[in-house]
Design a protein around this motif. Structure first.
Motif, PDB file in Angstrom:
ATOM      1  N   GLY A 171     -14.571 -54.039 -34.083  1.00  0.00           N
ATOM      2  CA  GLY A 171     -13.220 -53.546 -33.849  1.00  0.00           C
ATOM      3  C   GLY A 171     -12.722 -52.500 -34.812  1.00  0.00           C
ATOM      4  O   GLY A 171     -11.532 -52.182 -34.803  1.00  0.00           O
ATOM      5  N   ARG A 172     -13.583 -51.892 -35.624  1.00  0.00           N
ATOM      6  CA  ARG A 172     -13.161 -50.826 -36.532  1.00  0.00           C
ATOM      7  C   ARG A 172     -13.228 -49.482 -35.807  1.00  0.00           C
ATOM      8  O   ARG A 172     -14.276 -49.110 -35.281  1.00  0.00           O
ATOM      9  N   LEU A 173     -12.114 -48.766 -35.776  1.00  0.00           N
ATOM     10  CA  LEU A 173     -12.092 -47.459 -35.132  1.00  0.00           C
ATOM     11  C   LEU A 173     -12.856 -46.450 -35.974  1.00  0.00           C
ATOM     12  O   LEU A 173     -12.567 -46.256 -37.148  1.00  0.00           O
ATOM     13  N   ARG A 174     -13.819 -45.789 -35.359  1.00  0.00           N
ATOM     14  CA  ARG A 174     -14.613 -44.776 -36.047  1.00  0.00           C
ATOM     15  C   ARG A 174     -14.172 -43.362 -35.673  1.00  0.00           C
ATOM     16  O   ARG A 174     -14.178 -42.478 -36.524  1.00  0.00           O
ATOM     17  N   HIS A 175     -13.855 -43.144 -34.413  1.00  0.00           N
ATOM     18  CA  HIS A 175     -13.472 -41.817 -33.950  1.00  0.00           C
ATOM     19  C   HIS A 175     -12.301 -41.940 -32.988  1.00  0.00           C
ATOM     20  O   HIS A 175     -12.268 -42.859 -32.161  1.00  0.00           O
ATOM     21  N   VAL A 176     -11.357 -41.004 -33.088  1.00  0.00           N
ATOM     22  CA  VAL A 176     -10.241 -40.907 -32.146  1.00  0.00           C
ATOM     23  C   VAL A 176     -10.056 -39.433 -31.798  1.00  0.00           C
ATOM     24  O   VAL A 176     -10.085 -38.577 -32.690  1.00  0.00           O
ATOM     25  N   ARG A 177      -9.879 -39.143 -30.525  1.00  0.00           N
ATOM     26  CA  ARG A 177      -9.582 -37.793 -30.086  1.00  0.00           C
ATOM     27  C   ARG A 177      -8.333 -37.830 -29.203  1.00  0.00           C
ATOM     28  O   ARG A 177      -8.136 -38.785 -28.438  1.00  0.00           O
ATOM     29  N   GLU A 178      -7.494 -36.784 -29.334  1.00  0.00           N
ATOM     30  CA  GLU A 178      -6.250 -36.696 -28.573  1.00  0.00           C
ATOM     31  C   GLU A 178      -6.254 -35.456 -27.692  1.00  0.00           C
ATOM     32  O   GLU A 178      -6.854 -34.439 -28.025  1.00  0.00           O
ATOM     33  N   ASP A 179      -5.550 -35.547 -26.555  1.00  0.00           N
ATOM     34  CA  ASP A 179      -5.404 -34.408 -25.650  1.00  0.00           C
ATOM     35  C   ASP A 179      -4.295 -34.736 -24.657  1.00  0.00           C
ATOM     36  O   ASP A 179      -4.007 -35.912 -24.401  1.00  0.00           O
ATOM     37  N   VAL A 180      -3.701 -33.683 -24.082  1.00  0.00           N
ATOM     38  CA  VAL A 180      -2.702 -33.921 -23.039  1.00  0.00           C
ATOM     39  C   VAL A 180      -3.333 -34.521 -21.796  1.00  0.00           C
ATOM     40  O   VAL A 180      -2.646 -35.148 -20.980  1.00  0.00           O
ATOM     41  N   GLY A 181      -4.630 -34.337 -21.608  1.00  0.00           N
ATOM     42  CA  GLY A 181      -5.343 -34.920 -20.475  1.00  0.00           C
ATOM     43  C   GLY A 181      -6.179 -36.103 -20.901  1.00  0.00           C
ATOM     44  O   GLY A 181      -6.931 -36.022 -21.878  1.00  0.00           O
ATOM     45  N   ARG A 182      -6.058 -37.212 -20.187  1.00  0.00           N
ATOM     46  CA  ARG A 182      -6.810 -38.404 -20.578  1.00  0.00           C
ATOM     47  C   ARG A 182      -8.314 -38.187 -20.449  1.00  0.00           C
ATOM     48  O   ARG A 182      -9.101 -38.666 -21.274  1.00  0.00           O
ATOM     49  N   HIS A 183      -8.737 -37.457 -19.399  1.00  0.00           N
ATOM     50  CA  HIS A 183     -10.161 -37.173 -19.238  1.00  0.00           C
ATOM     51  C   HIS A 183     -10.665 -36.277 -20.354  1.00  0.00           C
ATOM     52  O   HIS A 183     -11.782 -36.447 -20.849  1.00  0.00           O
ATOM     53  N   ASN A 184      -9.836 -35.323 -20.749  1.00  0.00           N
ATOM     54  CA  ASN A 184     -10.228 -34.426 -21.847  1.00  0.00           C
ATOM     55  C   ASN A 184     -10.394 -35.195 -23.147  1.00  0.00           C
ATOM     56  O   ASN A 184     -11.332 -34.941 -23.919  1.00  0.00           O
ATOM     57  N   ALA A 185      -9.466 -36.120 -23.427  1.00  0.00           N
ATOM     58  CA  ALA A 185      -9.568 -36.913 -24.649  1.00  0.00           C
ATOM     59  C   ALA A 185     -10.869 -37.710 -24.663  1.00  0.00           C
ATOM     60  O   ALA A 185     -11.545 -37.805 -25.697  1.00  0.00           O
ATOM     61  N   LEU A 186     -11.232 -38.281 -23.510  1.00  0.00           N
ATOM     62  CA  LEU A 186     -12.467 -39.055 -23.443  1.00  0.00           C
ATOM     63  C   LEU A 186     -13.684 -38.162 -23.609  1.00  0.00           C
ATOM     64  O   LEU A 186     -14.635 -38.517 -24.316  1.00  0.00           O
ATOM     65  N   ASP A 187     -13.682 -36.989 -22.981  1.00  0.00           N
ATOM     66  CA  ASP A 187     -14.803 -36.065 -23.158  1.00  0.00           C
ATOM     67  C   ASP A 187     -14.934 -35.637 -24.612  1.00  0.00           C
ATOM     68  O   ASP A 187     -16.045 -35.538 -25.149  1.00  0.00           O
ATOM     69  N   LYS A 188     -13.820 -35.367 -25.275  1.00  0.00           N
ATOM     70  CA  LYS A 188     -13.867 -34.997 -26.692  1.00  0.00           C
ATOM     71  C   LYS A 188     -14.465 -36.126 -27.524  1.00  0.00           C
ATOM     72  O   LYS A 188     -15.276 -35.894 -28.440  1.00  0.00           O
ATOM     73  N   LEU A 189     -14.062 -37.351 -27.234  1.00  0.00           N
ATOM     74  CA  LEU A 189     -14.589 -38.495 -27.976  1.00  0.00           C
ATOM     75  C   LEU A 189     -16.091 -38.645 -27.769  1.00  0.00           C
ATOM     76  O   LEU A 189     -16.855 -38.785 -28.740  1.00  0.00           O
TER      77      LEU A 189
END
Length: 271
Positions: A171-189
């Protein structure tokens, strides 16, 4: 050039109406810009996205869309800011861009993951079965959720950003990415994980949105065994997850979560 004083956000004037006279001021807003994806110099799609972590986005998009089987097929990513928006050119000889009559010519809006796909078979593509070995303590999802808000600085400033996070099995967060688009945030991650050399299947993904079919597809295609969403899944996402072996969790809230498929990956911690 589409830049702002702080990357990913910009200030705009506002008039705040309430009791008494309107108050003039400024507000931080999420940056949204057109992003043209090119492969080997040829246009492929135009997405609306937050112009941050674009190398991660290019890598994640290429792999999560099934355009390449592995990141070793990407020889380089060139990012260019123009007056109209941004151009991201991916040097990937293995990606064949169709002619203009068949290409993904429609824009991909911020909230859309399959905008521009013009045939049903381009969207509903089968996925390989995921390995069953991953085991995660149910409480690990709660630990990851508790950390997420503090790892979203752009959303804290603007209130308009989605986040996608990757956590280890404890449960330790290693990476977080943000974007106005949810799909974009997931692709960035996913792109960040691949570029780092990490295996997305060694942990789980948490998203601050609903779990749609496209989100489940992108996660499963990169080998993610568990996708947890703060909001609800869709029927098609549940069907996909059941068929390919993805553990799909929705309505992840403090002290509660709903498991829709393959609950065997979640185990209870020993007393």
């Amino acid at each position: 050039m589409p830049t702002t004083p702080t990357p990913g956000r910009g200030r705009r004037g506002v008039a705040v109406h309430g009791e008494g006279a309107p108050q003039q001021g400024e507000d931080w807003l999420a940056e949204e810009a057109p992003l043209e994806l090119r492969y080997n110099g040829r246009p492929f799609a135009v997405m609306m996205a937050t112009p941050l972590d674009l190398e991660d986005f290019a890598t994640g998009f290429t792999l999560s869309e099934g355009l390449l089987a592995g990141a070793d097929g990407i020889r380089g990513v060139a990012v260019q800011a123009l007056l109209e928006g941004w151009v991201v050119d991916i040097d990937a000889p293995g990606v064949a861009v169709p002619g203009d009559d068949a290409a993904r010519l429609l824009p991909g809006r911020s909230g859309c993951g399959v905008c521009g796909s013009r045939r049903l078979e381009d969207v509903l593509r089968p996925l390989p079965s995921l390995p069953a070995g991953l085991r995660i303590e149910a409480q690990a999802l709660q630990r990851a959720l508790a950390q997420l808000q503090q790892r979203q600085p752009l959303n804290a400033a603007t209130g308009a950003m989605h986040a996608a996070a990757w956590a280890t099995v404890d449960g330790r967060l290693r990476h977080v990415r943000e974007d106005v688009g949810r799909h974009n945030a997931l692709d960035k991650l996913l792109g960040a994980l691949v570029r780092e050399g990490a295996d997305p299947g060694d942990g789980f993904v948490l998203v601050s949105s609903r779990a749609s079919y496209e989100m489940a597809t992108k996660a499963a295609r990169l080998g993610v065994g568990l996708l947890a969403a703060i909001s609800a899944p869709t029927t098609l996402a549940v069907d996909l997850a059941r068929d390919c072996g993805l553990t799909l969790v929705g309505f992840l809230r403090p002290g509660r979560q709903v498991v829709y498929t393959h609950p065997q990956r979640l185990v209870q911690a020993p007393p």
